[in-house]
Every structure is written in structure tokens, then in C-alpha cells.
Design a protein around this motif. Structure first.
Motif, short mmCIF file in Angstrom:
data_model
loop_
_atom_site.label_atom_id
_atom_site.label_comp_id
_atom_site.label_asym_id
_atom_site.label_seq_id
_atom_site.Cartn_x
_atom_site.Cartn_y
_atom_site.Cartn_z
N MET A 81 -30.29 -19.97 24.63
CA MET A 81 -29.66 -20.93 25.52
C MET A 81 -30.12 -20.69 26.95
O MET A 81 -30.33 -19.57 27.35
CB MET A 81 -28.15 -20.72 25.42
CG MET A 81 -27.25 -21.91 25.52
SD MET A 81 -27.76 -23.33 24.62
CE MET A 81 -26.90 -24.51 25.58
N ALA A 82 -30.25 -21.75 27.71
CA ALA A 82 -30.67 -21.63 29.11
C ALA A 82 -29.57 -20.96 29.91
O ALA A 82 -28.39 -21.20 29.70
CB ALA A 82 -30.97 -23.01 29.68
N THR A 83 -29.96 -20.08 30.82
CA THR A 83 -28.97 -19.31 31.56
C THR A 83 -28.84 -19.76 33.01
O THR A 83 -28.11 -19.15 33.77
CB THR A 83 -29.35 -17.82 31.54
OG1 THR A 83 -30.66 -17.67 32.11
CG2 THR A 83 -29.31 -17.27 30.13
N LYS A 84 -29.53 -20.78 33.42
CA LYS A 84 -29.48 -21.24 34.81
C LYS A 84 -28.24 -22.09 35.03
O LYS A 84 -27.86 -22.89 34.19
CB LYS A 84 -30.73 -22.03 35.15
CG LYS A 84 -31.97 -21.17 35.06
CD LYS A 84 -33.21 -21.95 35.34
CE LYS A 84 -34.42 -21.08 35.11
NZ LYS A 84 -35.65 -21.82 35.21
N SER A 85 -27.66 -21.92 36.20
CA SER A 85 -26.43 -22.66 36.50
C SER A 85 -26.76 -24.03 37.09
O SER A 85 -27.86 -24.26 37.60
CB SER A 85 -25.57 -21.88 37.49
OG SER A 85 -26.21 -21.84 38.75
N THR A 86 -25.79 -24.91 37.03
CA THR A 86 -25.93 -26.26 37.58
C THR A 86 -26.20 -26.21 39.07
O THR A 86 -26.95 -27.03 39.60
CB THR A 86 -24.64 -27.05 37.30
OG1 THR A 86 -24.36 -27.00 35.90
CG2 THR A 86 -24.80 -28.49 37.72
N SER A 87 -25.61 -25.23 39.76
CA SER A 87 -25.81 -25.15 41.21
C SER A 87 -27.28 -24.93 41.57
O SER A 87 -27.73 -25.37 42.62
CB SER A 87 -24.94 -24.05 41.81
OG SER A 87 -25.30 -22.80 41.29
N LYS A 88 -28.02 -24.29 40.70
CA LYS A 88 -29.46 -24.10 40.94
C LYS A 88 -30.17 -25.45 41.02
O LYS A 88 -30.98 -25.68 41.90
CB LYS A 88 -30.06 -23.24 39.82
CG LYS A 88 -31.55 -23.09 39.89
CD LYS A 88 -31.93 -21.67 40.00
CE LYS A 88 -33.42 -21.52 40.02
NZ LYS A 88 -33.86 -20.63 41.04
N TYR A 89 -29.84 -26.35 40.10
CA TYR A 89 -30.47 -27.67 40.07
C TYR A 89 -29.98 -28.55 41.23
O TYR A 89 -30.74 -29.36 41.76
CB TYR A 89 -30.24 -28.33 38.72
CG TYR A 89 -30.80 -27.51 37.60
CD1 TYR A 89 -32.17 -27.38 37.42
CD2 TYR A 89 -29.96 -26.80 36.75
CE1 TYR A 89 -32.70 -26.60 36.41
CE2 TYR A 89 -30.49 -26.01 35.73
CZ TYR A 89 -31.85 -25.92 35.57
OH TYR A 89 -32.37 -25.14 34.58
N ILE A 90 -28.74 -28.37 41.63
CA ILE A 90 -28.21 -29.10 42.78
C ILE A 90 -28.93 -28.65 44.05
O ILE A 90 -29.31 -29.48 44.88
CB ILE A 90 -26.69 -28.91 42.89
CG1 ILE A 90 -25.99 -29.62 41.74
CG2 ILE A 90 -26.17 -29.43 44.24
CD1 ILE A 90 -24.52 -29.34 41.62
N ASN A 91 -29.16 -27.35 44.18
CA ASN A 91 -29.89 -26.83 45.34
C ASN A 91 -31.32 -27.35 45.39
O ASN A 91 -31.82 -27.71 46.45
CB ASN A 91 -29.88 -25.30 45.35
CG ASN A 91 -28.53 -24.74 45.67
OD1 ASN A 91 -27.69 -25.39 46.28
ND2 ASN A 91 -28.29 -23.51 45.24
N ILE A 92 -31.97 -27.39 44.25
CA ILE A 92 -33.34 -27.91 44.17
C ILE A 92 -33.35 -29.38 44.59
O ILE A 92 -34.20 -29.82 45.37
CB ILE A 92 -33.92 -27.74 42.75
CG1 ILE A 92 -34.18 -26.27 42.47
CG2 ILE A 92 -35.19 -28.56 42.57
CD1 ILE A 92 -34.51 -25.97 41.03
N SER A 93 -32.39 -30.16 44.08
CA SER A 93 -32.30 -31.58 44.41
C SER A 93 -32.04 -31.78 45.89
O SER A 93 -32.68 -32.61 46.54
CB SER A 93 -31.19 -32.25 43.59
OG SER A 93 -31.45 -32.13 42.23
N ASN A 94 -31.09 -31.02 46.45
CA ASN A 94 -30.77 -31.16 47.87
C ASN A 94 -31.96 -30.79 48.75
O ASN A 94 -32.25 -31.49 49.73
CB ASN A 94 -29.57 -30.30 48.25
CG ASN A 94 -28.27 -30.92 47.81
OD1 ASN A 94 -28.18 -32.12 47.59
ND2 ASN A 94 -27.25 -30.11 47.67
#
Length: 160
Positions: free
Chosen positions: A1-14
Motif C-alpha cells: 500500500m502507498a504510504t504517502k499522505s494526502t497532505s504531500k499531494y496537496i503541497n505539490i498541487s499548491n
């Protein structure tokens, strides 16, 4: 299972959305978004990511009520005119950036097919009981046809 949090993707998007390079690359003409207005580049992009489900005006009102700005109301016409000044490639490139991050450094247990994760999706229709709670949460699809007002789409995503 992927271990990256949603906040990581939000930071990338921002980081991508609020970058000056992004603003320059994805506007249709040089004059677009050059002055400071009520609807800057970043607000248009963020509002479009909110998955508009209601009328544009209701969604705009909800969007600006969440933001901590002096802007309280924007017309749907202004929003529609402004979003035509964005290049569609912005969404393609942001999606590609997020997918690159998603597929890098993941658990070895994720099986990939041609470098991509395969998901199956079922979008069936479900008949729910018509209660006030359900009506308040999801609204009514079509009040004229009373038999359709308590049918909803469900989506089931399975990793293969």
C-alpha cells in the motif's frame, strides 16, 4: 500500500498552482492575469478543482465564503470569462506531476501494469430510502419525477 499522505499531494498541487512560472506558462495570452483583480489565476484554478456540483453561482459563493479575503461575491459570468484564459494543459501537467510522485518510492507490493496501477471501478445506481437527512445531504435530482429523487450513483474502486 502507498504510504504517502494526502497532505504531500496537496503541497505539490499548491506549489505548482501558486508558482509564478505556472501562471506565465498556462495563461492564454500575455495580458491575461496581469493586473491584480478579484479573480486571480490561483482562485480560478482552485475553484475549478472543487468539482462543481451545483450551479456555478452557488459554488462561487461557497468558495469565497471559505476564503479569508475581502471578496464576497463574484458573478458566474466573470468566472466563465476568466476560466477561458487558462490553458487546459495546466490540468494535464498537474495530474502528471501528482502521478509521478504517486508512483515514485511506493511500497513494492503495488503491482504495476505498463508502469501504471490498475484500478477497477463500478458505478452502479443505488436506491436509498428517502429521508430528510439524505435529502439535505444529497439534494433532489429531479423533483418532477418523484420516483427518481432517491436514486444515487455509487462508485466502488478496487485495486487489482
Amino acid at each position: 500500500m502507498a504510504t504517502k499522505s494526502t497532505s504531500k499531494y496537496i503541497n505539490i498541487s499548491n506549489t505548482f498552482i501558486f508558482s509564478q512560472d505556472t501562471k506565465i506558462k498556462y495563461k492564454v495570452s500575455k495580458q491575461d492575469f496581469s493586473r491584480k483583480r478579484k479573480l486571480p489565476f490561483e482562485y480560478i484554478v482552485l475553484c475549478m478543482f472543487r468539482l462543481l456540483r451545483k450551479t456555478i453561482q452557488i459554488e462561487l459563493n461557497n468558495f469565497f465564503s471559505v476564503l479569508n479575503t475581502s471578496v464576497k461575491r463574484i458573478s458566474s459570468s466573470a468566472f466563465i470569462q476568466k476560466r477561458t484564459k487558462l490553458k487546459p494543459d495546466l490540468f494535464y501537467d498537474l495530474n502528471h506531476l501528482i502521478l509521478e510522485e504517486f508512483y515514485s518510492d511506493n511500497d513494492e507490493n503495488i503491482v504495476l501494469y505498463k508502469g501504471l496501477r490498475v484500478l477497477s471501478i463500478d458505478g452502479s445506481t443505488v436506491q436509498l430510502p428517502f429521508t430528510a437527512d439524505i435529502k439535505n445531504k444529497y439534494g433532489i435530482f429531479n423533483p418532477v419525477f418523484h420516483s427518481l429523487k432517491n436514486k444515487f450513483r455509487k462508485a466502488l474502486v478496487c485495486s487489482c
